[in-house]
Write a protein that holds these residues in place. Sequence first.
Motif, PDB file in Angstrom:
ATOM      1  N   MET A 640      -1.152   1.023   9.806  1.00 21.53           N
ATOM      2  CA  MET A 640      -0.406   2.005   9.160  1.00 21.53           C
ATOM      3  C   MET A 640      -0.886   3.267   9.695  1.00 21.53           C
ATOM      4  N   ASP A 641       0.309   4.058   9.991  1.00 16.92           N
ATOM      5  CA  ASP A 641       0.080   5.497  10.625  1.00 16.92           C
ATOM      6  C   ASP A 641      -0.038   6.377   9.184  1.00 16.92           C
ATOM      7  N   ALA A 642      -0.269   7.657   9.552  1.00 13.70           N
ATOM      8  CA  ALA A 642      -0.715   8.768   8.540  1.00 13.70           C
ATOM      9  C   ALA A 642       0.507   8.692   7.589  1.00 13.70           C
ATOM     10  N   GLN A 643       1.865   8.621   7.799  1.00 12.36           N
ATOM     11  CA  GLN A 643       2.864   8.514   7.133  1.00 12.36           C
ATOM     12  C   GLN A 643       2.769   7.288   6.061  1.00 12.36           C
ATOM     13  N   ALA A 644       2.672   6.243   6.692  1.00 10.66           N
ATOM     14  CA  ALA A 644       2.600   4.950   5.778  1.00 10.66           C
ATOM     15  C   ALA A 644       1.387   5.011   4.938  1.00 10.66           C
ATOM     16  N   ARG A 645       0.189   5.492   5.263  1.00 10.63           N
ATOM     17  CA  ARG A 645      -0.732   5.566   4.351  1.00 10.63           C
ATOM     18  C   ARG A 645      -0.445   6.593   3.081  1.00 10.63           C
ATOM     19  N   GLN A 646       0.141   7.884   3.593  1.00 13.28           N
ATOM     20  CA  GLN A 646       0.610   8.468   2.232  1.00 13.28           C
ATOM     21  C   GLN A 646       1.565   7.969   1.452  1.00 13.28           C
ATOM     22  N   ASP A 647       2.491   7.126   2.138  1.00 15.36           N
ATOM     23  CA  ASP A 647       3.542   6.496   1.253  1.00 15.36           C
ATOM     24  C   ASP A 647       2.948   5.488   0.237  1.00 15.36           C
ATOM     25  N   PHE A 648       2.039   5.156   0.695  1.00 15.66           N
ATOM     26  CA  PHE A 648       1.028   3.928   0.116  1.00 15.66           C
ATOM     27  C   PHE A 648       0.337   4.578  -1.371  1.00 15.66           C
ATOM     28  N   LEU A 649      -0.346   5.907  -0.989  1.00 15.04           N
ATOM     29  CA  LEU A 649      -1.068   6.388  -2.090  1.00 15.04           C
ATOM     30  C   LEU A 649       0.178   7.195  -2.871  1.00 15.04           C
ATOM     31  N   ASP A 650       1.061   7.591  -2.548  1.00 23.75           N
ATOM     32  CA  ASP A 650       2.241   8.203  -3.386  1.00 23.75           C
ATOM     33  C   ASP A 650       2.546   7.269  -4.519  1.00 23.75           C
ATOM     34  N   GLN A 651       2.472   6.020  -4.366  1.00 24.38           N
ATOM     35  CA  GLN A 651       2.963   4.957  -5.324  1.00 24.38           C
ATOM     36  C   GLN A 651       2.123   5.323  -6.651  1.00 24.38           C
ATOM     37  N   PHE A 652       1.060   5.593  -6.647  1.00 23.43           N
ATOM     38  CA  PHE A 652      -0.037   5.827  -7.445  1.00 23.43           C
ATOM     39  C   PHE A 652       0.329   7.092  -8.193  1.00 23.43           C
ATOM     40  N   GLN A 653       1.023   7.160  -9.129  1.00 21.83           N
ATOM     41  CA  GLN A 653       1.492   8.267  -9.964  1.00 21.83           C
ATOM     42  C   GLN A 653       0.860   8.570 -11.357  1.00 21.83           C
ATOM     43  N   ALA A 654       0.680   9.684 -11.607  1.00 28.51           N
ATOM     44  CA  ALA A 654       0.101   9.971 -13.075  1.00 28.51           C
ATOM     45  C   ALA A 654       0.961   9.546 -13.880  1.00 28.51           C
ATOM     46  N   ASN A 655       0.417   9.421 -15.084  1.00 26.45           N
ATOM     47  CA  ASN A 655       1.239   9.298 -16.365  1.00 26.45           C
ATOM     48  C   ASN A 655       2.414   8.048 -16.343  1.00 26.45           C
ATOM     49  N   THR A 656       1.903   7.337 -15.623  1.00 26.12           N
ATOM     50  CA  THR A 656       2.897   6.099 -15.325  1.00 26.12           C
ATOM     51  C   THR A 656       3.005   5.318 -16.513  1.00 26.12           C
ATOM     52  N   ASN A 657       4.354   4.763 -16.828  1.00 22.12           N
ATOM     53  CA  ASN A 657       4.802   3.775 -17.633  1.00 22.12           C
ATOM     54  C   ASN A 657       4.768   2.415 -17.236  1.00 22.12           C
ATOM     55  N   GLN A 658       4.343   2.029 -16.177  1.00 21.73           N
ATOM     56  CA  GLN A 658       4.324   0.899 -15.340  1.00 21.73           C
ATOM     57  C   GLN A 658       3.035   0.615 -14.845  1.00 21.73           C
ATOM     58  N   THR A 659       2.504  -0.634 -14.960  1.00 23.44           N
ATOM     59  CA  THR A 659       1.313  -1.122 -14.190  1.00 23.44           C
ATOM     60  C   THR A 659       1.426  -1.268 -12.751  1.00 23.44           C
ATOM     61  N   LEU A 660       0.720  -0.688 -11.879  1.00 22.96           N
ATOM     62  CA  LEU A 660       0.839  -0.954 -10.396  1.00 22.96           C
ATOM     63  C   LEU A 660      -0.663  -1.531  -9.935  1.00 22.96           C
ATOM     64  N   VAL A 661      -0.362  -2.608  -9.318  1.00 29.95           N
ATOM     65  CA  VAL A 661      -1.716  -3.167  -8.533  1.00 29.95           C
ATOM     66  C   VAL A 661      -1.757  -2.957  -7.148  1.00 29.95           C
ATOM     67  N   GLY A 662      -2.597  -2.216  -6.585  1.00 29.69           N
ATOM     68  CA  GLY A 662      -2.418  -2.278  -4.937  1.00 29.69           C
ATOM     69  C   GLY A 662      -3.939  -3.014  -4.362  1.00 29.69           C
ATOM     70  N   PHE A 663      -3.478  -3.662  -3.464  1.00 27.33           N
ATOM     71  CA  PHE A 663      -4.402  -4.736  -2.718  1.00 27.33           C
ATOM     72  C   PHE A 663      -4.717  -4.140  -1.420  1.00 27.33           C
ATOM     73  N   CYS A 664      -5.953  -4.123  -1.127  1.00 29.02           N
ATOM     74  CA  CYS A 664      -6.548  -3.281  -0.131  1.00 29.02           C
ATOM     75  C   CYS A 664      -7.635  -4.109   0.626  1.00 29.02           C
ATOM     76  N   VAL A 665      -8.095  -3.734   1.816  1.00 27.07           N
ATOM     77  CA  VAL A 665      -9.267  -4.302   2.410  1.00 27.07           C
ATOM     78  C   VAL A 665     -10.418  -3.501   2.312  1.00 27.07           C
ATOM     79  N   LEU A 666     -11.525  -4.192   1.615  1.00 25.48           N
ATOM     80  CA  LEU A 666     -12.916  -3.571   1.422  1.00 25.48           C
ATOM     81  C   LEU A 666     -13.306  -3.142   2.802  1.00 25.48           C
ATOM     82  N   GLY A 667     -13.701  -1.911   2.772  1.00 23.46           N
ATOM     83  CA  GLY A 667     -14.070  -1.341   4.151  1.00 23.46           C
ATOM     84  C   GLY A 667     -13.192  -0.688   4.988  1.00 23.46           C
ATOM     85  N   GLY A 668     -11.871  -0.804   4.692  1.00 19.68           N
ATOM     86  CA  GLY A 668     -10.827  -0.464   5.305  1.00 19.68           C
ATOM     87  C   GLY A 668     -10.286   1.181   5.006  1.00 19.68           C
TER      88      GLY A 668
END
Length: 798
Positions: A640-668
């Motif tokens: 993931m380049d810098a933009q892809a990383r930011q896009d991933f994090l941008d999915q985690f919004q405050a005051n959401t009305n839908q549950t989102l589960v992100g799967f990541c690598v430990l130590g990544g």
Amino acid sequence: MPTKIGIRQLVEFVLRKGDLIEVKNSQNTAQQGAKIHRQLQGTRSEAYQSEVYLKKTVTMNGADYVIAGRADGIQTTDDGILIEEIKTSDQAFEDLTDNTRDLYWGQVKVYGYLCLQDHPELDQITLQLTYDQVDVEKITITKHVLTRAELDTFFKDLITEYEYWLTLRADLRVRRNQSITDLPFPFPAYRAGQRDLAVAVYKTIRLKKRLFVEAPTGTGKTISTLFPAIKALGEDEIERLFYLTAKQSTRHVAEEGIALMSRDGLRLKSITLTAKDQIRFPEEQAVPPEENPFMIGYYDRLKPALKDLLTNEDQLTRPVIEQYARKHTVDPFEFSLDASLFCDVVICDYNYLFDPLVYLQRFFSESDDDNFFLIDEVHNLVSRARDMYSATINDQPIAPLLKLAKPDKSQASDDLQQALKKVRRSFNRLRRVLTDDGKTELLAPEPPESLLRTLRNFNEFMGDWLAKQAPSPLLDAARAYFFDCLTFVKIGDLYDGSYQTRIVSDGHHVTVKELCLDPSDFLNRSLELGAGAVLFSATLSPMSYYQTVLGGTANSLAYQLPSPFPPKHQAILVTQYVQTTYHERPHNEAAIVASLNALVSAKTGNYLVFLPSYGYLTQIKAAFETAYPAIATTVQAAAMDAQARQDFLDQFQANTNQTLVGFCVLGGIFSEGIDLRGDRLIGVAIVSVGLPGINPETNLIRDYYDHENGQGFAYAYQLPGMNNVLQAAGRLIRSSHDTGIVLLLDQRFASRRYTDLFPPHWQYYQTIQSVPQLTATIQNFWHQLAEAPDENETHKTT
């Protein structure tokens, strides 16, 4: 306290002229150079003194400056005094540029001038330059006898030329100190633990000590270390502060801290150093120095560029450096290094201090008590240091290089082919040793001397060959392999008892690795180049481990701060019914998936799930999506380049009305250094205790520490894995309003071996025996928070 100016720094700044020409890399390391110095000094007479410190106080513009340096040797006899300066490199003495020789002699002349100040009875002195061409062990000695009058004139001219810069530095220093005197802490109040940390840092600087600090997330580590260090700068306790980090994101946090204090009146010069390959302009890429307009005449334009920069800017960030570099047509990387000499705070990567191949020689060629180090996220330095002091080489590039060279029938091509074939024969000899023993791998505590000898000869040849080649695919490929060989040879010169050589054959190619298992001595030597250091992180438990592996066992202090946030804001749940050892994983998949569902179903929000590998991540994610298709998921990609990383994090919004589960690598990339505050993240699940995968090289680390202290498994596997766990869990609670759940999915977490490593703010952890109990516990946690709105809002704020 007078400002100290190093003799080498003074001479190089004043006498450099003309083009910025990057000569071929020397195979000579600092350690090897120091060893050669000692060897040569050891052959001198009894009248010879080594490493003689010389200094003189010069008053300019009403301020005092100490011109100081260490002469390699001074010999005093009845016939007079001789001063020797020793230089080591691979380049032939006759091939040195006139400017390089002028710089060498400039240093010797200053030493001669200073020495004569202590000997008024002498009217002249003998100066000797001893040049060791390391690759062929050729020593060239040249001598000049200079009179007191000649040296007085030289030194006066040198200082007169530097007077503007001395005055500028003095004025900047006065302005800096005045701005620091009444500088307030940049927040209305200290957080819990912040004042204590700031006081500990300040005392460490005053006492010139080394301090290891564990400051949990939320302590405000950056400002709590920068603020007291800058206060010490203003009191002339130190002259320059280095803020060293592992990541670009943490460099930005340091920049923001200085900007924050600047809004309260701080006036100092700070600079952020960016890697050469990142900051050089696109039009400089693949252009030889002699054709690069940013390097041609660089030193003739440098001083006007520096004057412009330092007159108009305080925070020399990358965009600022690039702006002025373009304006004055100077190379931005070298410009940043030259500008750093006038800066009070230098923000940079670890490698500028610790890496034996790329450290900043202008600052770290010798010890200087005017320097102090703040080292952020220091848990990252353990693996980084092993990489810095290790090297790998193989024979795989040789065949493609020979193929590229074949169509060219020139003598240069024939010479290159012959040199490459010699290297290949050296690898073939290693392959035969393995084959004759019926092995695919060989381990040895000694350096691979036969291969190193071959590569030294190859590097000597390549240094001359590359300089004569026109741009071509062959040149690019040959240069890349040359740099690999150069690195391998340099690391080979560092061997001590902490190294192992690993030779591996896959049947087609041979790979040779020089593995540094314990870089602590090297790190200790680097840290001794300054007055002291504060090494800090949110996770440094157990402290004794980090003091050992980072070179601070015998000469450092330790300080651990409690978490500033109430423990009850966070539930730590350990599932005793889940096993994640490799053989048990298939049998525990259903329990893991059900546990994740229990975590994310109790409250709508954002969650992160960390797994120890991409393979395991893919398996659990697929099983979870099959079982619960209505729950939205996202995943960390392998690259993931810098933009892809930011896009991933941008999915985690405050005051959401839908549950989102992100799967990541430990130590990544998402298990540390990200800041999802408030209800952008309300739960973290960690599957497994994070042990690194079992492999031969980690086993070597295990065996090494078994021999050293009997804690091989802990040092090689358990503690690095647990650090990854603590870092991932640290993504959850980022501010005083944050709440959430850390779910530890592995029964090993409940064993004494791991609970002893839990930080104090995990003291209320709960062990869970079943999925129904987990579900009830999570629901109860959220219910209790909802019942206490005065202490903690249901919806967290940033």
